[in-house]
Write an enzyme that holds these catalytic residues in place. Sequence first.
Site, short mmCIF file in Angstrom:
data_model
loop_
_atom_site.label_atom_id
_atom_site.label_comp_id
_atom_site.label_asym_id
_atom_site.label_seq_id
_atom_site.Cartn_x
_atom_site.Cartn_y
_atom_site.Cartn_z
N HIS A 184 39.90 25.52 38.24
CA HIS A 184 40.63 25.53 37.08
C HIS A 184 40.16 25.07 35.69
O HIS A 184 40.35 25.14 34.71
CB HIS A 184 42.24 25.16 37.41
N ASP A 254 40.25 36.21 40.56
CA ASP A 254 41.06 35.14 40.16
C ASP A 254 41.07 34.85 38.60
O ASP A 254 40.53 35.69 37.73
CB ASP A 254 40.34 33.88 40.60
#
Length: 337
Positions: A184, A254
């Site tokens: 992230h 993703d």
Amino acid sequence: MTLSPTIFGCAGPQLGAAERVFFARTNPLGFILFARNCETPDQIRALVADLRGSVGRVDAPVLIDQEGGRVARLKPPQWRAAPPADRFGTIADRNRSAGLEAARINSHLIGRDLAALGIDVDCAPVLDLRLPGAHDIIGDRAFGMAPQRVAELGRAACEGLLAAGVLPVIKHIPGHGRAMSDSHFELPVVKTPRAELEATDFEAFRLLNDMPWAMTAHLVYTAIDPDRPATLSPKVIAEIIRGHIGFDGLLLCDDLSMKALKGDLGDLARQALAAGCDVALHCNGQMDEMIRIAAAAGSMSAEAERRFQRGRAMQRAGIVTAAVDEARFDALMRGLA
């Protein structure tokens, strides 16, 4: 109207006028919800209907990350608190059949909650391994360390979701468990030899290569492609995901807005699709970013549409109407079965 190979989020609990116009114009394959979008059951059902109405498709997929444990967009007191995956691994270590049954019932309960809201795709289960020394971004989200055990618990979880009419998304293919950082925020680099990866990290995915959807990992495997993360790597997708693992379902990247990926978001979407992803995912609901991604994404390929329809067929075939035995689940979790 031609489908766009994109899945987008929206900014809040109601669909804004600009979002409605944008989605109608671009016709994304589907949508994804986050905690910012979820307040009450009635509100979510209305938002889901509005999202589908904006593209004129009552069956446009609506996704959510509802794994259980710390990754759950729907939380108590309005929704059940599901355990993290490692609880099922612990049970299975003592009693394999009890662990599998608990994982299956748990996912069916999650799927029942999602289906009641009109949500029909769950970004779960995690098939990454829980490996010592790795970053805890995976941690208790994993079923365990052994690929065969992870695969059998993952299959049970997938069966539970499908039985509720919800498509599972196995993630993060071909494996995020060795990452030493959180994708992230930065790009993890894995230097493990390919033979070891194939015997461990990739194996759980290979054993579930018949599942309908998978989500890629944003990390570099230096033994396969030292220059590009898996999401953007034609070599990783062709040789490992489609080749060694043998996955022929819908491949979803993703979230493109994660900090592991650098560069213009439109260019990243173009790279992901050119590398072999079927669909580009963008989650944060920021309109300027979605505009760039939609402009770059083009039209959904015939092969991607085939894979999408294959998943739909699995979804329809898997639905059962039997009641879920919550008392049995509680007994399994207490170790009383």
